[in-house]
Design a protein around this motif. Structure first.
Motif, short mmCIF file in Angstrom:
data_model
loop_
_atom_site.label_atom_id
_atom_site.label_comp_id
_atom_site.label_asym_id
_atom_site.label_seq_id
_atom_site.Cartn_x
_atom_site.Cartn_y
_atom_site.Cartn_z
N ARG A 41 0.84 -1.21 0.00
CA ARG A 41 0.00 0.00 0.00
C ARG A 41 0.86 1.25 0.00
O ARG A 41 0.54 2.25 -0.67
CB ARG A 41 -0.96 -0.01 1.20
CG ARG A 41 -2.06 -1.05 1.09
CD ARG A 41 -3.16 -0.82 2.11
NE ARG A 41 -2.72 -0.97 3.48
CZ ARG A 41 -2.76 -2.11 4.17
NH1 ARG A 41 -3.20 -3.23 3.58
NH2 ARG A 41 -2.36 -2.18 5.43
N ARG A 45 0.67 4.00 -3.04
CA ARG A 45 0.39 5.43 -2.82
C ARG A 45 1.53 6.28 -3.37
O ARG A 45 1.30 7.35 -3.94
CB ARG A 45 0.18 5.70 -1.34
CG ARG A 45 -0.32 7.12 -1.07
CD ARG A 45 -0.86 7.27 0.34
NE ARG A 45 -1.39 8.61 0.58
CZ ARG A 45 -2.60 9.00 0.25
NH1 ARG A 45 -3.43 8.16 -0.34
NH2 ARG A 45 -3.00 10.24 0.51
N ASN A 67 -7.44 -4.43 2.17
CA ASN A 67 -6.84 -3.38 1.35
C ASN A 67 -7.87 -2.35 0.93
O ASN A 67 -7.58 -1.15 0.87
CB ASN A 67 -6.15 -4.00 0.14
CG ASN A 67 -4.83 -4.65 0.50
OD1 ASN A 67 -3.99 -4.07 1.19
ND2 ASN A 67 -4.63 -5.89 0.05
N ALA A 68 -9.09 -2.79 0.64
CA ALA A 68 -10.16 -1.86 0.28
C ALA A 68 -10.47 -0.90 1.41
O ALA A 68 -10.83 0.27 1.18
CB ALA A 68 -11.42 -2.63 -0.12
N ALA A 69 -10.30 -1.36 2.63
CA ALA A 69 -10.57 -0.50 3.78
C ALA A 69 -9.53 0.59 3.95
O ALA A 69 -9.77 1.58 4.66
CB ALA A 69 -10.64 -1.34 5.06
N ARG A 70 -8.37 0.46 3.28
CA ARG A 70 -7.28 1.41 3.46
C ARG A 70 -6.97 2.23 2.22
O ARG A 70 -6.14 3.12 2.26
CB ARG A 70 -6.01 0.64 3.87
CG ARG A 70 -6.12 -0.16 5.15
CD ARG A 70 -6.29 0.75 6.36
NE ARG A 70 -5.25 1.75 6.44
CZ ARG A 70 -4.05 1.54 6.99
NH1 ARG A 70 -3.75 0.35 7.48
NH2 ARG A 70 -3.16 2.50 7.03
N LEU A 71 -7.62 1.90 1.09
CA LEU A 71 -7.29 2.55 -0.17
C LEU A 71 -8.54 3.16 -0.80
O LEU A 71 -9.63 2.60 -0.70
CB LEU A 71 -6.67 1.55 -1.15
CG LEU A 71 -5.34 0.91 -0.72
CD1 LEU A 71 -4.99 -0.24 -1.65
CD2 LEU A 71 -4.22 1.95 -0.70
N ASP A 72 -8.35 4.29 -1.47
CA ASP A 72 -9.46 4.92 -2.17
C ASP A 72 -9.12 5.11 -3.65
O ASP A 72 -9.72 4.49 -4.51
CB ASP A 72 -9.81 6.27 -1.52
CG ASP A 72 -10.38 6.09 -0.12
OD1 ASP A 72 -11.32 5.29 0.03
OD2 ASP A 72 -9.89 6.75 0.82
N ALA A 73 -8.16 5.97 -3.95
CA ALA A 73 -7.81 6.24 -5.35
C ALA A 73 -7.09 5.07 -6.00
O ALA A 73 -7.08 4.96 -7.23
CB ALA A 73 -6.96 7.50 -5.45
N MET A 75 -6.86 1.37 -7.16
CA MET A 75 -7.83 0.32 -7.48
C MET A 75 -7.32 -1.04 -7.00
O MET A 75 -6.15 -1.19 -6.67
CB MET A 75 -8.07 0.30 -8.99
CG MET A 75 -8.67 1.61 -9.50
SD MET A 75 -8.92 1.63 -11.28
CE MET A 75 -7.23 1.71 -11.85
#
Length: 275
Positions: A41, A45, A67-73, A75
């Motif tokens: 991650r 970033r 990982n979805a819980a920690r990432l936004d932009a 994919m």
């Protein structure tokens, strides 16, 4: 002859009116099993912050949720095996790969390294990927000129044990020639060897960045280089630019730096370059 790594040309990093995200490449960062995604991650970033138009993190299906819980932009795509990676890479817009941070050392991870190398894509190999290369000479033999290896001293010794007693500049140059790719040996004096010769980035004296001695800093560097590869910089230029940006970001943060701070310091570094 060893040349010094200099500040990058701002035009090599600029984005221009009328461009869109795919003009700046799509980096893929491969991650490991649940509970081991932090390093990837950080790399993802960093790749996004350095200007890659898109970044995807590929991880085992069991790790998608965390990982979805920690990432936004950034994919996410599920990558459990080499076959998943090969299908993903059918999209030619995925033009640079970073693997190693938090990847793991199981046989399936070696298969991901093999599939990455077989794709011919520009790739940064760090951390666990370097350990897998050191364990398997047949895997190491698949390295190609679009690869960047980013070992620290211990990893370099495992990869090139016969070069351990050779003076560092000569050892790095010899490692690059042998592997056929760019080799970046990390340290306060970082040496980078490749087709453009041998370069030195010295974060020492007045230019020191001692707070880079923290967990995850190397993962960020790997992500920076991958993002620059995605943007189309040649491997050695991407490595040298990544090292310069990495150290400059660290100097701007200063004491108390943690790895998460480094990508967030990049906008100020870019402004200082006139971007």
């Amino acid at each position: 002859m060893i040349r010094a790594v200099c500040a990058p040309d701002p035009q090599r990093l600029a984005k221009h009116e009328g461009q869109h995200k795919y003009d700046h490449g799509h980096a893929l960062v491969l991650s490991g099993p649940p509970g081991h995604g932090g390093a990837a991650r950080l790399a993802a970033r960093a790749a996004l912050r350095v200007g890659a138009g898109l970044v995807t993190l590929g991880c085992p299906r069991a790790a998608v949720g965390e990982n979805a819980a920690r990432l936004d932009a950034v994919m996410l795509r599920a990558v459990d095996a080499a076959e998943d990676l090969e299908r993903l890479l059918e999209d030619r817009r995925l033009n640079a790969i970073c693997l190693g941070p938090g990847l793991g050392l199981e046989p399936v991870r070696a298969e991901l390294v093999a599939a990455t190398l077989a794709s011919g894509r520009p790739a940064v190999l760090d951390a666990d990927a370097l350990t897998l290369l050191a364990r398997d000479p047949c895997l190491a033999a698949r390295l190609h000129s679009a690869c960047v290896l980013t070992p620290h001293g211990g990893e370099f010794q495992r990869l090139f044990p016969d070069l351990a007693s050779v003076p560092r500049p000569d050892a790095v140059a010899a490692a690059a020639t042998r592997s056929g790719c760019v080799v970046l040996l990390k340290g306060a004096e970082t040496r980078i060897a490749g087709p453009d010769g041998l370069a030195l980035h010295a974060a020492t004296g007045a230019a020191s960045a001692p707070w880079l001695a923290t967990a995850g800093a190397g993962d960020v560097l790997a992500g920076l280089i991958a993002g620059l590869l995605a943007r189309g910089l040649p491997p050695q230029e991407a490595a040298e630019t990544g090292v310069w940006l990495h150290a400059e970001a660290a100097r701007r943060v200063g004491p108390g730096l943690i790895a998460e701070d480094l990508p967030e310091a990049l906008p100020a570094v870019f402004r200082s370059l006139g971007l």
